[in-house]
Design an enzyme around this catalytic site. Structure first.
Site, PDB file in Angstrom:
ATOM      1  N   ASP B  12       0.835  -1.202   0.000  1.00 57.55           N
ATOM      2  CA  ASP B  12       0.000   0.000   0.000  1.00 57.55           C
ATOM      3  C   ASP B  12       0.878   1.264   0.000  1.00 57.55           C
ATOM      4  O   ASP B  12       2.056   1.207   0.349  1.00 57.55           O
ATOM      5  CB  ASP B  12      -0.849  -0.050   1.284  1.00 57.55           C
ATOM      6  CG  ASP B  12      -1.819   1.100   1.375  1.00 57.55           C
ATOM      7  OD1 ASP B  12      -2.360   1.528   0.346  1.00 57.55           O
ATOM      8  OD2 ASP B  12      -2.039   1.569   2.513  1.00 57.55           O
ATOM      9  N   ASP B  14      -0.405   4.996   1.091  1.00 53.48           N
ATOM     10  CA  ASP B  14      -0.652   5.937   2.188  1.00 53.48           C
ATOM     11  C   ASP B  14      -0.493   5.292   3.552  1.00 53.48           C
ATOM     12  O   ASP B  14      -1.110   4.261   3.834  1.00 53.48           O
ATOM     13  CB  ASP B  14      -2.065   6.533   2.059  1.00 53.48           C
ATOM     14  CG  ASP B  14      -2.171   7.386   0.812  1.00 53.48           C
ATOM     15  OD1 ASP B  14      -1.263   8.202   0.592  1.00 53.48           O
ATOM     16  OD2 ASP B  14      -3.141   7.206   0.056  1.00 53.48           O
TER      17      ASP B  14
END
Lengths: 180, 180
Positions: B12, B14
């Site tokens: 991922d 963020d």
């Protein structure tokens, strides 16, 4: 935990939902007064039909901001995709990452022509490493590590490829995935 | 046909590679002279720490063009991700589609800070329906239909969540996935 979920479909954009070839034909007519016929493309990529002095410009034009914004919608695709959403979890998956200015254009194009597809179901990627059950795509390279049902969407460049389950148009998709 | 391929990891962006919370803290300091401490966020989303009159502005700021362009890189992530690419097929997967102006920013940010990740291995999506073996993410919603190994990357909002294999930082990831 996935047992009771709807089957997932990943649908490609270029040459499946959006008529990218038509746009390229228009671009070369307008900018170079050069006409490419679909019959010239039989089994070949668009760039391979061009004379040597024009061939290198294809990538350049595709990389222009706006190229993907006004593509024609493939006939019947809107109605069939909408009907598919009733029975399947429908994802739109485009290898858009190759062309950095295509992302916003493709997003806006989908919002205009396929407003019933939520942002949660849009995927811009490179390699299509998707956990889906069915894939509709005009590029067999996207099928290489995919173990589900593969529907090769016919496009001039893939006319000579054999050994895949084919759909020639959106009524074909409906007949295969919506009948019963 | 996948038997001999390298295992695939989806990482991922963020709060895993990029410090989105740090940016939000800065934004509220600058624009509202309001200071959020990481300790205020223990088990809560950033927006939940704000007074009622500020809470609705979070989405607005995140939607601004440029928000995701200058996030700080999470300490150690570049070296560890680079090392992972030697043993794994590493994908960066971000649920970027929610914020339409984030796509170009995120693409440019990855090009700057993770230039060794090819465009073929970047995925912007909504639901992370990925055919990978390992997922590193700070949001357990992305694990719901995923059957592989899930590494929950610690972030203030998920501190109270139990029952997942956790990594607290990038050295932790290295210890779990690079040692043998």
């Amino acid at each position: 935990m996935n047992i009771h979920r709807k089957p997932r479909i990943a649908i490609d954009m270029d040459e499946v939902l959006a008529d990218t070839v038509d746009k390229l034909i228009e671009v070369y007519k307008e900018r170079h007064q050069h006409e490419v016929l679909l019959s010239d493309m039989h089994g070949r990529e668009f760039g391979q039909t061009l004379p040597a002095n024009l061939a290198s410009s294809v990538k350049q034009y595709i990389n222009e901001r706006g190229f993907f914004r006004n593509l024609k919608v493939m006939p019947g695709s809107q109605d069939v995709v909408k009907a598919l959403t009733e029975h399947y979890d429908v994802y739109i998956a485009s290898a858009a990452m190759e062309f950095k200015y295509s992302l916003e254009d493709k997003q806006a194009w989908l919002e205009e022509h396929f407003p019933f597809i939520s942002w949660t179901n849009i995927i811009f990627c490179g390699h299509k490493i998707l956990d889906v059950d069915i894939m509709i795509d005009d590029r067999i390279k996207n099928f290489v590590t995919f173990n589900g049902r593969k529907l090769l969407y016919s496009s001039p460049h893939n006319f000579l490829i054999e050994g895949f389950e084919r759909v020639n148009n959106w009524p074909d998709v409906a007949a295969k995935l919506l009948s019963t």
